[in-house]
Write an enzyme that holds these catalytic residues in place. Structure first.
Site, PDB file in Angstrom:
ATOM      1  N   ASP A   1      44.175  43.112  43.506  1.00 25.34           N
ATOM      2  CA  ASP A   1      45.285  42.508  44.242  1.00 25.34           C
ATOM      3  C   ASP A   1      44.846  42.083  45.645  1.00 25.34           C
ATOM      4  OD1 ASP A   1      47.861  41.652  44.642  1.00 25.34           O
ATOM      5  OD2 ASP A   1      48.665  43.628  45.125  1.00 25.34           O
TER       6      ASP A   1
ATOM      7  N   HIS B   1      41.370  33.318  44.819  1.00 24.76           N
ATOM      8  CA  HIS B   1      41.051  33.862  43.492  1.00 24.76           C
ATOM      9  C   HIS B   1      39.560  33.710  43.189  1.00 24.76           C
ATOM     10  CE1 HIS B   1      45.116  34.815  42.437  1.00 24.76           C
ATOM     11  NE2 HIS B   1      45.536  33.561  42.576  1.00 24.76           N
TER      12      HIS B   1
ATOM     13  N   LEU C   1      28.580  50.030  28.985  1.00 24.29           N
ATOM     14  CA  LEU C   1      29.895  50.035  29.612  1.00 24.29           C
ATOM     15  C   LEU C   1      30.907  49.298  28.751  1.00 24.29           C
ATOM     16  CD1 LEU C   1      31.703  50.454  32.234  1.00 24.29           C
ATOM     17  CD2 LEU C   1      30.933  48.157  32.894  1.00 24.29           C
TER      18      LEU C   1
END
Length: 245
Positions: free
Chosen positions: A25, A42, A136
């Site tokens: 955020d 972004h 991962l």
């Protein structure tokens, strides 16, 4: 190859969170502070993803889940939505080879059918190309909503019960979990939301039942590996009682 950002000595490598989830955020506020268009905020937020993902893989975190695009994000302006959709394509085009090299397995959480065809295809290819990898677990939530995920799981169980292949009395937590997008991945241990906002925003509602929450005020484009390590250190200094004393 040496780890670029090794864990600081105060962090116990044997007690890392198995599953870290991040609500990325603050991109819009970062852009505003730098007098830039939101789309550039972004894009700046995407730039630091590489080092966060790489370090999570290097230090031995089992699963990392990133909130990339929610079901509610469609309400934003067309310009912003188009920019976010383009970033999905750009990210996988530039990063997929390195992710594969580092044995990262990608899973997309959310309704891929509701995405435009190019994004749908890029995400499906990323999942397919990494399906066999055992490093991962990188979960990327795209067109995702926690309530919608639970409704989807309930509908699957209801159909099985209606078809007579499932006894409703046999439904338990483990069975419902097996119908979630995150099936096979441990519950979230550590939830990080950058920018200081203190809410879940419909993210991993079931999986975060016993997560530790941290809300650093750092905006996402400025959140880097030392910030991640700081959050892990704070996590290790929490007393997790799971309802006990």
């Amino acid at each position: 190859m040496a780890i670029k950002y090794p864990l600081p000595p105060e962090i116990d490598p044997e007690r890392l969170p198995r599953h870290i989830a991040i609500i990325m955020d603050g991109n819009g506020r970062w852009a505003k502070a730098h007098k830039l268009q939101v789309a550039l905020g972004h894009r700046a937020g995407t730039e630091n993803l590489r080092e966060i993902i790489r370090n999570a893989s290097d230090i031995g975190v089992g699963a990392l889940t990133l909130y990339a695009f929610s079901t509610e994000n469609w309400r934003r302006s067309k310009t912003e939505v188009d920019a976010l959709m383009q970033l999905i394509l750009d990210f996988f085009a530039s990063e997929i080879d390195e992710l594969i090299e580092n044995r990262v397995r990608i899973t997309i959480l959310g309704d891929k059918d509701g995405l435009p065809a190019p994004q749908r295809e890029a995400l499906a290819q990323a999942e397919e190309r990494t399906r066999h990898l055992e490093g991962l677990r990188l979960n990327i939530a795209v067109n995702y909503g926690g309530r919608a995920e639970l409704v989807r799981a309930a509908q699957q169980l209801a159909r099985e019960a209606a078809d007579g292949v499932l006894d409703p009395a046999a439904i338990d937590e483990a069975m419902l979990e097996s119908r979630l997008y995150t099936a096979g991945v441990p519950d979230v241990d550590l939830l990080i939301r950058t920018s200081g906002e203190m809410r879940l925003s419909n993210f991993l509602l079931w999986q975060c039942s016993y997560a530790e929450f941290l809300f650093p005020e750092t905006l996402w484009p400025d959140f880097h590996v030392p910030d991640l390590h700081r959050c892990i250190w704070q996590f290790q200094n929490r007393d997790r009682r799971y309802g006990g004393r």
